[in-house]
Design a protein around this motif. Structure first.
Motif, PDB file in Angstrom:
ATOM      1  N   LEU A  23      -2.839   4.353   3.992  1.00 18.46           N
ATOM      2  CA  LEU A  23      -2.686   5.143   2.768  1.00 18.46           C
ATOM      3  C   LEU A  23      -1.365   5.914   2.762  1.00 18.46           C
ATOM      4  O   LEU A  23      -0.673   5.974   1.740  1.00 18.46           O
ATOM      5  CB  LEU A  23      -3.876   6.085   2.585  1.00 18.46           C
ATOM      6  CG  LEU A  23      -5.204   5.396   2.260  1.00 18.46           C
ATOM      7  CD1 LEU A  23      -6.363   6.391   2.354  1.00 18.46           C
ATOM      8  CD2 LEU A  23      -5.155   4.740   0.890  1.00 18.46           C
ATOM      9  N   ARG A  24      -0.989   6.485   3.916  1.00 14.76           N
ATOM     10  CA  ARG A  24       0.294   7.202   4.006  1.00 14.76           C
ATOM     11  C   ARG A  24       1.462   6.240   3.806  1.00 14.76           C
ATOM     12  O   ARG A  24       2.414   6.551   3.092  1.00 14.76           O
ATOM     13  CB  ARG A  24       0.416   7.921   5.358  1.00 14.76           C
ATOM     14  CG  ARG A  24      -0.415   9.182   5.472  1.00 14.76           C
ATOM     15  CD  ARG A  24      -0.072   9.985   6.718  1.00 14.76           C
ATOM     16  NE  ARG A  24      -0.238   9.236   7.957  1.00 14.76           N
ATOM     17  CZ  ARG A  24      -1.380   9.108   8.631  1.00 14.76           C
ATOM     18  NH1 ARG A  24      -2.478   9.694   8.181  1.00 14.76           N
ATOM     19  NH2 ARG A  24      -1.426   8.419   9.751  1.00 14.76           N
ATOM     20  N   PHE A  25       1.392   5.067   4.455  1.00 17.66           N
ATOM     21  CA  PHE A  25       2.462   4.067   4.307  1.00 17.66           C
ATOM     22  C   PHE A  25       2.628   3.665   2.845  1.00 17.66           C
ATOM     23  O   PHE A  25       3.736   3.622   2.319  1.00 17.66           O
ATOM     24  CB  PHE A  25       2.165   2.841   5.172  1.00 17.66           C
ATOM     25  CG  PHE A  25       3.065   1.677   4.894  1.00 17.66           C
ATOM     26  CD1 PHE A  25       4.423   1.741   5.179  1.00 17.66           C
ATOM     27  CD2 PHE A  25       2.559   0.513   4.343  1.00 17.66           C
ATOM     28  CE1 PHE A  25       5.269   0.665   4.914  1.00 17.66           C
ATOM     29  CE2 PHE A  25       3.389  -0.567   4.080  1.00 17.66           C
ATOM     30  CZ  PHE A  25       4.747  -0.494   4.358  1.00 17.66           C
ATOM     31  N   LEU A  26       1.524   3.390   2.175  1.00 15.53           N
ATOM     32  CA  LEU A  26       1.582   2.971   0.774  1.00 15.53           C
ATOM     33  C   LEU A  26       2.061   4.102  -0.131  1.00 15.53           C
ATOM     34  O   LEU A  26       2.755   3.851  -1.122  1.00 15.53           O
ATOM     35  CB  LEU A  26       0.226   2.452   0.317  1.00 15.53           C
ATOM     36  CG  LEU A  26      -0.212   1.142   0.979  1.00 15.53           C
ATOM     37  CD1 LEU A  26      -1.664   0.838   0.644  1.00 15.53           C
ATOM     38  CD2 LEU A  26       0.708   0.003   0.596  1.00 15.53           C
ATOM     39  N   ASP A  27       1.719   5.336   0.203  1.00 15.70           N
ATOM     40  CA  ASP A  27       2.172   6.484  -0.578  1.00 15.70           C
ATOM     41  C   ASP A  27       3.696   6.602  -0.517  1.00 15.70           C
ATOM     42  O   ASP A  27       4.347   6.883  -1.522  1.00 15.70           O
ATOM     43  CB  ASP A  27       1.509   7.759  -0.059  1.00 15.70           C
ATOM     44  CG  ASP A  27       1.857   8.977  -0.899  1.00 15.70           C
ATOM     45  OD1 ASP A  27       1.742   8.895  -2.140  1.00 15.70           O
ATOM     46  OD2 ASP A  27       2.257  10.005  -0.303  1.00 15.70           O
ATOM     47  N   VAL A  28       4.263   6.356   0.657  1.00 14.30           N
ATOM     48  CA  VAL A  28       5.717   6.458   0.831  1.00 14.30           C
ATOM     49  C   VAL A  28       6.426   5.227   0.269  1.00 14.30           C
ATOM     50  O   VAL A  28       7.407   5.335  -0.461  1.00 14.30           O
ATOM     51  CB  VAL A  28       6.070   6.648   2.323  1.00 14.30           C
ATOM     52  CG1 VAL A  28       7.566   6.518   2.555  1.00 14.30           C
ATOM     53  CG2 VAL A  28       5.565   7.980   2.829  1.00 14.30           C
ATOM     54  N   ALA A  29       5.926   4.031   0.590  1.00 10.36           N
ATOM     55  CA  ALA A  29       6.625   2.789   0.223  1.00 10.36           C
ATOM     56  C   ALA A  29       6.369   2.356  -1.217  1.00 10.36           C
ATOM     57  O   ALA A  29       7.195   1.671  -1.814  1.00 10.36           O
ATOM     58  CB  ALA A  29       6.219   1.670   1.179  1.00 10.36           C
ATOM     59  N   GLY A  30       5.219   2.712  -1.777  1.00  7.94           N
ATOM     60  CA  GLY A  30       4.893   2.318  -3.146  1.00  7.94           C
ATOM     61  C   GLY A  30       4.810   0.810  -3.304  1.00  7.94           C
ATOM     62  O   GLY A  30       4.442   0.088  -2.373  1.00  7.94           O
ATOM     63  N   ASP A  31       5.173   0.329  -4.488  1.00  6.41           N
ATOM     64  CA  ASP A  31       5.095  -1.106  -4.797  1.00  6.41           C
ATOM     65  C   ASP A  31       5.927  -1.969  -3.855  1.00  6.41           C
ATOM     66  O   ASP A  31       5.612  -3.137  -3.640  1.00  6.41           O
ATOM     67  CB  ASP A  31       5.533  -1.374  -6.239  1.00  6.41           C
ATOM     68  CG  ASP A  31       4.489  -0.921  -7.249  1.00  6.41           C
ATOM     69  OD1 ASP A  31       3.292  -1.141  -7.002  1.00  6.41           O
ATOM     70  OD2 ASP A  31       4.884  -0.352  -8.284  1.00  6.41           O
ATOM     71  N   ALA A  32       6.989  -1.420  -3.286  1.00  2.00           N
ATOM     72  CA  ALA A  32       7.840  -2.187  -2.368  1.00  2.00           C
ATOM     73  C   ALA A  32       7.044  -2.676  -1.155  1.00  2.00           C
ATOM     74  O   ALA A  32       7.377  -3.712  -0.570  1.00  2.00           O
ATOM     75  CB  ALA A  32       9.029  -1.354  -1.914  1.00  2.00           C
ATOM     76  N   ALA A  33       5.980  -1.976  -0.810  1.00  2.00           N
ATOM     77  CA  ALA A  33       5.160  -2.360   0.344  1.00  2.00           C
ATOM     78  C   ALA A  33       4.503  -3.719   0.151  1.00  2.00           C
ATOM     79  O   ALA A  33       4.107  -4.365   1.116  1.00  2.00           O
ATOM     80  CB  ALA A  33       4.086  -1.302   0.604  1.00  2.00           C
ATOM     81  N   LEU A  34       4.389  -4.168  -1.096  1.00  2.00           N
ATOM     82  CA  LEU A  34       3.742  -5.443  -1.377  1.00  2.00           C
ATOM     83  C   LEU A  34       4.742  -6.589  -1.562  1.00  2.00           C
ATOM     84  O   LEU A  34       4.341  -7.702  -1.892  1.00  2.00           O
ATOM     85  CB  LEU A  34       2.869  -5.317  -2.631  1.00  2.00           C
ATOM     86  CG  LEU A  34       1.723  -4.323  -2.501  1.00  2.00           C
ATOM     87  CD1 LEU A  34       0.947  -4.238  -3.804  1.00  2.00           C
ATOM     88  CD2 LEU A  34       0.803  -4.705  -1.358  1.00  2.00           C
ATOM     89  N   ARG A  35       6.022  -6.304  -1.332  1.00  2.00           N
ATOM     90  CA  ARG A  35       7.038  -7.354  -1.489  1.00  2.00           C
ATOM     91  C   ARG A  35       7.661  -7.684  -0.143  1.00  2.00           C
ATOM     92  O   ARG A  35       8.019  -6.786   0.627  1.00  2.00           O
ATOM     93  CB  ARG A  35       8.126  -6.893  -2.463  1.00  2.00           C
ATOM     94  CG  ARG A  35       7.634  -6.747  -3.893  1.00  2.00           C
ATOM     95  CD  ARG A  35       8.784  -6.590  -4.870  1.00  2.00           C
ATOM     96  NE  ARG A  35       9.736  -5.549  -4.492  1.00  2.00           N
ATOM     97  CZ  ARG A  35       9.652  -4.274  -4.874  1.00  2.00           C
ATOM     98  NH1 ARG A  35       8.639  -3.882  -5.633  1.00  2.00           N
ATOM     99  NH2 ARG A  35      10.561  -3.408  -4.505  1.00  2.00           N
TER     100      ARG A  35
END
Length: 183
Positions: A23-35
């Motif tokens: 959750l912390r990683f996704l909060d920081v990275a946002g949509d870029a985390a899925l690319r």
């Protein structure tokens, strides 16, 4: 949309240090985390493929990693969710075109660092499960050297550290899914 879907699914999991790290990683990275090109660390989707009796597992020998593991890979722009990416990857890498996830529910989380031939540094892997018929023809993709069914208690030694425990946890969760009992 895939990010919102993933965040909702993660929040439905029991609290844990790993879930909270996601959750912390996704909060920081946002949509870029899925690319794939969104940075050196990103989310991947994977799929454990079990026999209908859950006594066998279909694994691939990963070409770059040089280990036996479940199917999986990067989220593509055409994937509506990480679960859809996991299903697509399992179909592509196993050659079983009609594999369907037992559920969109997350069964496994595994963050792992990458070495050697990988262009990224870490994968935040989100795991799902499907069942497949061990008598159906399978195929080896370009990403693997081999694809093979194994008895659940005979996973090869060339699996990543902790893989057997993750496999057994995913198997137990998959067996308990309502869709697993419908057959």
């Amino acid at each position: 949309m895939p990010l919102a879907n993933l965040l909702t699914s993660l929040r439905e999991l029991p609290e844990s240090g790993l879930r909270d790290a996601y959750l912390r990683f996704l909060d920081v990275a946002g949509d870029a985390a899925l690319r794939r090109n969104g940075g050196p660390e990103h989310v991947t989707g994977s799929c454990f493929v079990f026999s209908p009796e859950f006594d066998r597992v279909l694994l691939c020998f990963h070409r770059k990693g040089q280990f036996w593991v479940q199917f999986g890979g990067h989220v593509e722009s055409s994937d509506a969710s990480v679960a859809e990416a996991a299903q697509r990857e399992a179909r592509e890498e196993s050659g079983i075109d009609d594999l369907v996830l037992l559920s969109p529910a997350i069964l496994d989380l595994d963050r792992h660092d990458l070495h050697g031939g990988f262009s990224c540094t870490s994968h935040w892997d989100v795991g799902f499960a499907a069942t497949g018929d061990p008598d159906v023809a399978i195929a080896v993709s370009e990403e693997s050297e081999d694809v093979r069914w194994f008895p659940i208690n005979e996973v090869p030694v060339q699996a990543p550290a902790g893989f057997r425990a993750r496999l057994e946890r995913a198997r137990c969760i998959a067996i308990a899914l309502p869709s697993a009992r419908m057959g």
